[in-house]
Write a protein that holds these residues in place. Structure first.
Motif, PDB file in Angstrom:
ATOM      1  N   VAL A  40     -11.411  26.246 -19.424  1.00  0.00           N
ATOM      2  CA  VAL A  40     -10.368  26.669 -18.494  1.00  0.00           C
ATOM      3  C   VAL A  40      -9.249  25.633 -18.519  1.00  0.00           C
ATOM      4  N   ASP A  41      -8.014  26.109 -18.420  1.00  0.00           N
ATOM      5  CA  ASP A  41      -6.868  25.203 -18.295  1.00  0.00           C
ATOM      6  C   ASP A  41      -5.906  25.820 -17.287  1.00  0.00           C
ATOM      7  N   ASN A  42      -4.638  25.499 -17.376  1.00  0.00           N
ATOM      8  CA  ASN A  42      -3.704  26.013 -16.376  1.00  0.00           C
ATOM      9  C   ASN A  42      -3.096  27.368 -16.744  1.00  0.00           C
ATOM     10  N   GLN A  66     -11.853  30.893 -20.761  1.00  0.00           N
ATOM     11  CA  GLN A  66     -12.533  31.474 -21.912  1.00  0.00           C
ATOM     12  C   GLN A  66     -14.030  31.207 -21.840  1.00  0.00           C
ATOM     13  N   VAL A  67     -14.780  32.155 -22.365  1.00  0.00           N
ATOM     14  CA  VAL A  67     -16.204  31.972 -22.625  1.00  0.00           C
ATOM     15  C   VAL A  67     -16.323  32.057 -24.140  1.00  0.00           C
ATOM     16  N   THR A  83      -6.416  35.664 -18.795  1.00  0.00           N
ATOM     17  CA  THR A  83      -5.160  34.935 -18.590  1.00  0.00           C
ATOM     18  C   THR A  83      -4.666  35.178 -17.162  1.00  0.00           C
ATOM     19  N   GLY A  84      -3.610  34.474 -16.808  1.00  0.00           N
ATOM     20  CA  GLY A  84      -3.014  34.647 -15.487  1.00  0.00           C
ATOM     21  C   GLY A  84      -3.745  33.904 -14.390  1.00  0.00           C
ATOM     22  N   ILE A  85      -4.507  32.913 -14.773  1.00  0.00           N
ATOM     23  CA  ILE A  85      -5.239  32.073 -13.818  1.00  0.00           C
ATOM     24  C   ILE A  85      -4.921  30.612 -14.128  1.00  0.00           C
ATOM     25  N   SER A  86      -5.337  29.715 -13.246  1.00  0.00           N
ATOM     26  CA  SER A  86      -5.104  28.289 -13.482  1.00  0.00           C
ATOM     27  C   SER A  86      -6.145  27.459 -12.766  1.00  0.00           C
ATOM     28  N   ILE A  87      -6.676  26.486 -13.461  1.00  0.00           N
ATOM     29  CA  ILE A  87      -7.615  25.555 -12.836  1.00  0.00           C
ATOM     30  C   ILE A  87      -6.930  24.796 -11.702  1.00  0.00           C
ATOM     31  N   ASN A  88      -5.607  24.665 -11.790  1.00  0.00           N
ATOM     32  CA  ASN A  88      -4.855  23.930 -10.765  1.00  0.00           C
ATOM     33  C   ASN A  88      -4.582  24.755  -9.511  1.00  0.00           C
TER      34      ASN A  88
END
Length: 147
Positions: A42-44, A48-49, A105-110
């Motif tokens: 996961v990033d900003n 992904q798996v 997509t469209g998500i962020s760990i932050n």
């Protein structure tokens, strides 16, 4: 923008929260196939798996990828309909591996507001990937059985 320390703390908090939300032992590095591993990423921008196939022996990498690829219809129809297959995936380091993955997509760990969405994505897709692997493990592991 976050400082290095803040970014590390966010990552740490994220993984702790995920482990608390879904307290189970994942297969990940325990496939019993050297250099064949499941991973969460996961990033900003995305989550992904992944199934990374990265033996140093190019022939082994090719065989393991071909074995999974030969099961593509089963994987996509019964487990992960949006799976992406890449025989030659280039890591930032320049190393070439084979990778099969699903992505959101469209998500962020932050952004803590997207964490639940990421956790659910991880849980649902890694569980499906693991079930696929366990169902086909003997075939995938056995280098004597050709695709």
């Amino acid at each position: 923008m976050f400082s290095k320390e803040e970014a590390l703390q966010i990552k740490k908090d994220f993984w702790i929260a995920f482990a608390e939300a879904y307290p189970r032992k994942w297969l990940l590095y325990n496939t019993k196939i050297k250099d064949v591993t499941f991973k969460f990423y996961v990033d900003n921008k995305k989550a992904q798996v992944l199934l990374d196939i990265e033996p140093k022996d190019e022939e082994k990498r090719k065989i393991y990828f071909e074995k999974v690829f030969s099961l593509k219809t089963i994987l996509m129809e019964e487990y992960l309909e949006e799976a992406i297959f890449e025989r030659n995936y280039y890591l930032e380091s320049g190393k070439i591996i084979s990778r099969i993955w699903v992505e959101k997509t469209g998500i962020s760990i932050n952004n803590k507001n997207t964490w639940e969405t990421i956790f659910a994505f991880f849980n649902e897709n890694m569980d499906a990937f693991e079930r696929f692997f366990y169902e086909n493990e003997d075939y995938i592991k056995d280098l004597e059985i050709n695709t």
